[in-house]
Design a protein around this motif. Sequence first.
Motif, PDB file in Angstrom:
ATOM      1  N   GLY A  47       0.799  -1.224   0.000  1.00 40.20           N
ATOM      2  CA  GLY A  47       0.000   0.000   0.000  1.00 40.20           C
ATOM      3  C   GLY A  47       0.826   1.265   0.000  1.00 40.20           C
ATOM      4  N   MET A  48       2.090   1.166  -0.390  1.00 38.51           N
ATOM      5  CA  MET A  48       2.996   2.305  -0.270  1.00 38.51           C
ATOM      6  C   MET A  48       2.604   3.498  -1.135  1.00 38.51           C
ATOM      7  N   ALA A  49       1.796   3.282  -2.169  1.00 35.87           N
ATOM      8  CA  ALA A  49       1.378   4.397  -3.031  1.00 35.87           C
ATOM      9  C   ALA A  49       0.619   5.459  -2.256  1.00 35.87           C
ATOM     10  N   GLY A  50       0.032   5.088  -1.121  1.00 36.46           N
ATOM     11  CA  GLY A  50      -0.704   6.047  -0.316  1.00 36.46           C
ATOM     12  C   GLY A  50       0.057   6.575   0.871  1.00 36.46           C
ATOM     13  N   ASP A  51       1.290   6.112   1.066  1.00 39.04           N
ATOM     14  CA  ASP A  51       2.097   6.579   2.194  1.00 39.04           C
ATOM     15  C   ASP A  51       2.602   8.001   1.951  1.00 39.04           C
ATOM     16  N   ASP A  52       2.760   8.748   3.011  1.00 42.52           N
ATOM     17  CA  ASP A  52       3.136  10.160   2.902  1.00 42.52           C
ATOM     18  C   ASP A  52       4.415  10.367   2.099  1.00 42.52           C
ATOM     19  N   ASP A  53       5.385   9.467   2.243  1.00 42.34           N
ATOM     20  CA  ASP A  53       6.672   9.643   1.577  1.00 42.34           C
ATOM     21  C   ASP A  53       6.601   9.440   0.062  1.00 42.34           C
ATOM     22  N   PHE A  54       5.528   8.771  -0.390  1.00 41.12           N
ATOM     23  CA  PHE A  54       5.482   8.405  -1.805  1.00 41.12           C
ATOM     24  C   PHE A  54       4.291   8.976  -2.563  1.00 41.12           C
ATOM     25  N   ILE A  55       3.420   9.697  -1.871  1.00 39.65           N
ATOM     26  CA  ILE A  55       2.215  10.180  -2.533  1.00 39.65           C
ATOM     27  C   ILE A  55       2.541  11.128  -3.683  1.00 39.65           C
ATOM     28  N   TRP A  56       3.655  11.850  -3.594  1.00 38.88           N
ATOM     29  CA  TRP A  56       4.048  12.737  -4.692  1.00 38.88           C
ATOM     30  C   TRP A  56       4.313  11.933  -5.953  1.00 38.88           C
ATOM     31  N   ARG A  57       4.889  10.757  -5.748  1.00 41.49           N
ATOM     32  CA  ARG A  57       5.220   9.916  -6.903  1.00 41.49           C
ATOM     33  C   ARG A  57       3.951   9.315  -7.511  1.00 41.49           C
ATOM     34  N   ALA A 110      -7.163   2.281  -2.588  1.00 40.84           N
ATOM     35  CA  ALA A 110      -5.827   2.160  -3.177  1.00 40.84           C
ATOM     36  C   ALA A 110      -4.782   3.032  -2.495  1.00 40.84           C
ATOM     37  N   LEU A 111      -5.196   4.173  -1.938  1.00 42.05           N
ATOM     38  CA  LEU A 111      -4.235   5.109  -1.344  1.00 42.05           C
ATOM     39  C   LEU A 111      -4.419   5.245   0.169  1.00 42.05           C
ATOM     40  N   LYS A 112      -4.931   4.196   0.806  1.00 39.31           N
ATOM     41  CA  LYS A 112      -5.114   4.238   2.254  1.00 39.31           C
ATOM     42  C   LYS A 112      -3.860   3.860   3.034  1.00 39.31           C
ATOM     43  N   GLY A 113      -2.784   3.564   2.323  1.00 39.85           N
ATOM     44  CA  GLY A 113      -1.497   3.369   2.969  1.00 39.85           C
ATOM     45  C   GLY A 113      -1.157   1.936   3.333  1.00 39.85           C
ATOM     46  N   SER A 114       0.118   1.725   3.586  1.00 39.73           N
ATOM     47  CA  SER A 114       0.641   0.379   3.815  1.00 39.73           C
ATOM     48  C   SER A 114       0.018  -0.316   5.021  1.00 39.73           C
ATOM     49  N   GLU A 115      -0.113   0.391   6.108  1.00 43.46           N
ATOM     50  CA  GLU A 115      -0.614  -0.224   7.342  1.00 43.46           C
ATOM     51  C   GLU A 115      -2.054  -0.700   7.174  1.00 43.46           C
ATOM     52  N   TYR A 116      -2.896   0.150   6.598  1.00 43.97           N
ATOM     53  CA  TYR A 116      -4.308  -0.205   6.427  1.00 43.97           C
ATOM     54  C   TYR A 116      -4.466  -1.376   5.454  1.00 43.97           C
ATOM     55  N   LEU A 117      -3.798  -1.309   4.309  1.00 42.18           N
ATOM     56  CA  LEU A 117      -3.995  -2.347   3.297  1.00 42.18           C
ATOM     57  C   LEU A 117      -3.390  -3.685   3.708  1.00 42.18           C
ATOM     58  N   LEU A 123       3.943   3.326  -9.859  1.00 42.93           N
ATOM     59  CA  LEU A 123       4.992   3.991  -9.094  1.00 42.93           C
ATOM     60  C   LEU A 123       6.371   3.872  -9.714  1.00 42.93           C
ATOM     61  N   THR A 124       6.597   2.818 -10.490  1.00 45.10           N
ATOM     62  CA  THR A 124       7.923   2.625 -11.074  1.00 45.10           C
ATOM     63  C   THR A 124       8.004   3.278 -12.455  1.00 45.10           C
ATOM     64  N   ASP A 125       7.260   2.770 -13.405  1.00 50.33           N
ATOM     65  CA  ASP A 125       7.450   3.146 -14.807  1.00 50.33           C
ATOM     66  C   ASP A 125       6.716   4.418 -15.217  1.00 50.33           C
ATOM     67  N   ILE A 152      -7.108  -1.857 -15.776  1.00 48.92           N
ATOM     68  CA  ILE A 152      -6.767  -1.814 -14.352  1.00 48.92           C
ATOM     69  C   ILE A 152      -5.248  -1.918 -14.242  1.00 48.92           C
ATOM     70  N   ILE A 153      -4.635  -0.940 -13.574  1.00 50.12           N
ATOM     71  CA  ILE A 153      -3.183  -0.906 -13.428  1.00 50.12           C
ATOM     72  C   ILE A 153      -2.827  -0.910 -11.945  1.00 50.12           C
ATOM     73  N   CYS A 154      -1.834  -1.721 -11.584  1.00 55.12           N
ATOM     74  CA  CYS A 154      -1.388  -1.813 -10.197  1.00 55.12           C
ATOM     75  C   CYS A 154      -0.411  -0.682  -9.869  1.00 55.12           C
ATOM     76  N   THR A 155      -0.442  -0.232  -8.628  1.00 56.34           N
ATOM     77  CA  THR A 155       0.480   0.813  -8.209  1.00 56.34           C
ATOM     78  C   THR A 155       1.899   0.285  -8.065  1.00 56.34           C
ATOM     79  N   ILE A 156       2.040  -0.939  -7.551  1.00 57.91           N
ATOM     80  CA  ILE A 156       3.361  -1.493  -7.233  1.00 57.91           C
ATOM     81  C   ILE A 156       3.175  -2.969  -6.871  1.00 57.91           C
ATOM     82  N   GLY A 157       4.277  -3.687  -6.699  1.00 62.94           N
ATOM     83  CA  GLY A 157       4.210  -5.069  -6.237  1.00 62.94           C
ATOM     84  C   GLY A 157       4.266  -5.135  -4.717  1.00 62.94           C
ATOM     85  N   GLY A 158       4.986  -6.138  -4.219  1.00 63.37           N
ATOM     86  CA  GLY A 158       5.066  -6.332  -2.776  1.00 63.37           C
ATOM     87  C   GLY A 158       5.457  -7.756  -2.460  1.00 63.37           C
TER      88      GLY A 158
END
Length: 342
Positions: free
Chosen positions: A21-31, A53-60, A138-140, A83-89
């Motif tokens: 869920g890192m796409a919603g974390d404060d450090d990465f939301i700009w990306r 999707a953007l509720k953050g790592s802890e919640y997801l 988040l990557t490409d 449908i596109i994924c934000t990132i893996g994990g």
Amino acid sequence: MIKPVKIKKGDTIAIVSLSSGMAGDDDFIWRTKQGLERLESVFGLKYKVMPNALKGSEYLYAYPEKRAEDFNQAVLDPEVKAIICTIGGTESVRIMSYIDVEAFKQNPKIFMGYSDTTVQHLYFYQHGITTYYGPALLTDFAENVKMDEYTISQILNLLFTDNPVGRIYTSETVRKFGLLWDEIAKDFERENLLNTGYEVINGVGKVQGHLIGGCVESLNHMQGTKYFPELSAFKDAILFLETSERHTHPEVLEQYIRTYAVMGIFDIINGMIIGRPQDGVYYEEIKTVFQKVLKEIGREDLPVFYNASFGHNEPKGILPYGVQAELDTNNKTFTILENAIE
């Protein structure tokens, strides 16, 4: 295989976080915002970020059913064309019991991601649905300064047109490892290194088969579960494999690959294509691992291409599951023989 309909300028893309869920974390939301902007400015697409999707790592992490809920909702949304994924994990297998695969079969749409998304891809493949091992938000899409032209051309050639795909080249350059994800570095472009093209590291001749595969580490996590494909799924296939950014040590990778040999997978496939290890780490050692294990089982005849541009590399291409492809060792060509999309 059930192929989804191609996308076009003006279509709406759903954004989901099925693993991290890192796409919603404060450090990465700009990306995340940068990747979304590229969907609009580069491809002329609209986007719909799904509710969780953007509720953050802890919640997801705590609520895997919410990740699946986003996917199921996107499938049933008539506005959504892809449908596109934000990132893996690492643990997207936890969402699988909540996925409505029958709804997806009735409403096939482009579904794209890589790495831990291998789990979903292989599950959908077993239900006869073509999905796409390729770029993530988040990557490409959010690459610093600008998207890579190779990645853009791959998206346009495979997802925006229903023509036969044709020959797939490696990228001319590769991005040096180290995603500059701190916002302070957003205007710094990662170094580009020259790429060397395909290497044929095993076998001879020309072979054809359907594409199946994914990230080696994710495949390893799936073994012993109902989500790992039956052996018959690999018969006459071209198997694509790549390693993650964690740089799995060659001795560990050797055990993973030997397990596939013991399972009988290498006995029944027609060929293999292996992605370039990220930043070239263990480049020669990984090549030797595959050659060693194939020699152990007497498959020095199996055509194997190395240094392919997919998976944990930027720029990256797209590999469509279940679609017929060809490896020609004499000419060092990899060709997708049919359309990837309807």
